[in-house]
Design an enzyme around this catalytic site. Structure first.
Site, mmCIF file in Angstrom:
data_model
loop_
_atom_site.group_PDB
_atom_site.id
_atom_site.type_symbol
_atom_site.label_atom_id
_atom_site.label_comp_id
_atom_site.label_asym_id
_atom_site.label_seq_id
_atom_site.Cartn_x
_atom_site.Cartn_y
_atom_site.Cartn_z
ATOM 1 N N ARG A 21 1.001 -1.171 -0.134
ATOM 2 C CA ARG A 21 -0.012 -0.064 -0.147
ATOM 3 C C ARG A 21 0.818 1.236 -0.179
ATOM 4 O O ARG A 21 1.751 1.287 0.598
ATOM 5 C CB ARG A 21 -0.855 0.090 1.254
ATOM 6 C CG ARG A 21 -2.071 -0.938 1.338
ATOM 7 C CD ARG A 21 -3.164 -0.881 0.090
ATOM 8 N NE ARG A 21 -4.123 -1.824 0.157
ATOM 9 C CZ ARG A 21 -4.282 -2.876 -0.593
ATOM 10 N NH1 ARG A 21 -3.260 -2.989 -1.371
ATOM 11 N NH2 ARG A 21 -5.011 -3.665 -0.814
ATOM 12 N N GLU A 37 -4.250 6.091 -6.801
ATOM 13 C CA GLU A 37 -3.607 5.283 -8.061
ATOM 14 C C GLU A 37 -3.015 5.747 -9.356
ATOM 15 O O GLU A 37 -2.755 5.491 -10.395
ATOM 16 C CB GLU A 37 -4.935 4.730 -8.992
ATOM 17 C CG GLU A 37 -5.557 3.709 -7.731
ATOM 18 C CD GLU A 37 -4.986 2.552 -7.411
ATOM 19 O OE1 GLU A 37 -4.762 1.708 -8.408
ATOM 20 O OE2 GLU A 37 -4.410 2.345 -6.425
ATOM 21 N N HIS A 71 0.279 0.319 -10.588
ATOM 22 C CA HIS A 71 -0.396 -0.829 -9.843
ATOM 23 C C HIS A 71 -0.826 -2.080 -10.606
ATOM 24 O O HIS A 71 -2.191 -2.204 -10.707
ATOM 25 C CB HIS A 71 -1.770 -0.050 -9.273
ATOM 26 C CG HIS A 71 -2.055 -0.806 -8.134
ATOM 27 N ND1 HIS A 71 -3.227 -0.431 -7.143
ATOM 28 C CD2 HIS A 71 -1.708 -2.167 -7.359
ATOM 29 C CE1 HIS A 71 -3.445 -1.341 -6.223
ATOM 30 N NE2 HIS A 71 -2.582 -2.463 -6.336
#
Length: 319
Positions: free
Chosen positions: A232, A261, A280
């Site tokens: 994360r 993101e 990601h």
């Protein structure tokens, strides 16, 4: 008697989940974007979160008048678990397990790219420069994995098979873990960092892990060490990371997760030669979207038949 057709709301953006036809035959399925969630959530019995930013469900939670089950296409449930969701009777399930091996392969690939200087090779090739240099071994290098969930374990197994020495850090320490070797408690993080050639962040974002890799932690690392974040964004202080990379405190970083993101266009990380950036996608392999829908479809069958669902989040442990 035919089982009831549950009312399912799918929360997504422009990229709708694929292969939904079979689910649509078995349930009353509606689709909504984040800006429509407040209007579409009433009456929904099941919420399938395909895409969602943090706090979106929190803002709409008061409209969840019929909700019994929330399933997320993510491996972790953090963005779903507001205090109201945790305190409710709504079941929360995740897509844990589907991304484990792809992410482990990504981590090994990044380590090999660093060790063999593949980014540097590509830059020299683009400039048609013929220059030889020695590269590093992977075998025998020491890796500290932060996080002992299914992703961390898959990473540990694969790196050990490549001849690397693995240890981990987690909330609770233990010896002789079958996948991760020695697991240090969080209060011994600095001990693990001092000896690590690579640090792999694969932990969930909790009060204990938020900001765990800050300026002090970075200062404890070897100047030849590198960081790989597939966990994360909030685990790692990016400002401190930039300073550490510029000052030679550490040798490099591979970053797959970012706030909202996306990495800001003005970030100095974009142009640093010792940084690898991916949007990601460390767990995204061919067919991953279909696998996510298949997992939800299997859980829907279990839900309709009254059987135990897969990957249920233990919300009681969060109260």
């Amino acid at each position: 008697m035919q089982p009831a057709r549950p009312a399912i709301l799918v929360l997504s953006g422009a990229d709708l989940p694929p292969s939904m036809a079979a689910i649509e035959r078995r349930a009353a399925v509606r689709y909504a974007t984040e800006d429509r969630l407040l209007d579409e959530l009433p009456g929904a019995e099941v919420l399938f979160v395909w895409r969602m930013r943090a706090a979106t469900l929190t803002r709409a939670w008061a409209k969840a008048d019929a909700l019994r089950w929330v399933h997320t296409a993510s491996a972790g449930p953090e963005q779903l678990l507001s205090p109201a969701v945790v305190a409710s009777d709504v079941i929360v399930t995740t897509s844990r397990g589907l991304f484990d091996d792809p992410i482990a392969e990504y981590v090994l690939g990044v380590i090999l790219a660093f060790a063999k200087d593949l980014p540097g090779r590509m830059r020299l090739q683009e400039s048609r420069t013929w220059r030889q240099r020695d590269t590093e071994r992977v075998m025998g290098k020491r890796v500290l994995i932060a996080g002992t969930g299914t992703i961390g374990r898959a990473v540990g197994r694969l790196l050990r098979s490549a001849g690397m020495t693995v240890l981990a850090v987690a909330r609770t320490g233990r010896a002789h873990d079958p996948d991760l070797g020695t697991v240090l408690p969080l209060d011994r993080l600095a001990d693990g960092l001092r000896s690590a050639d690579y640090l792999v962040l694969a932990a969930p974002l909790t009060d204990d892990t938020r900001g765990m890799i800050d300026a002090q932690a970075l200062a404890a690392m070897k100047p030849t060490a590198r960081i790989i974040n597939v966990g994360r964004r909030g685990l790692l202080d990016l400002d401190a990371l930039v300073r550490a990379l510029r000052g030679g405190t550490i040798a490099g970083a591979a970053l797959d997760v970012f706030r909202d993101e996306q990495l800001d266009e003005g970030s100095p990380l974009w142009t640093m030669p010792n940084v690898l950036i991916s949007p990601h996608m460390s767990g995204q392999v061919i067919g991953w979207r279909e696998e996510l829908v298949a997992l939800f479809a299997d859980n829907l069958t279990r839900y309709v038949e009254g059987r135990t669902l897969r990957n249920v989040v233990d919300k009681r442990s969060l109260l």
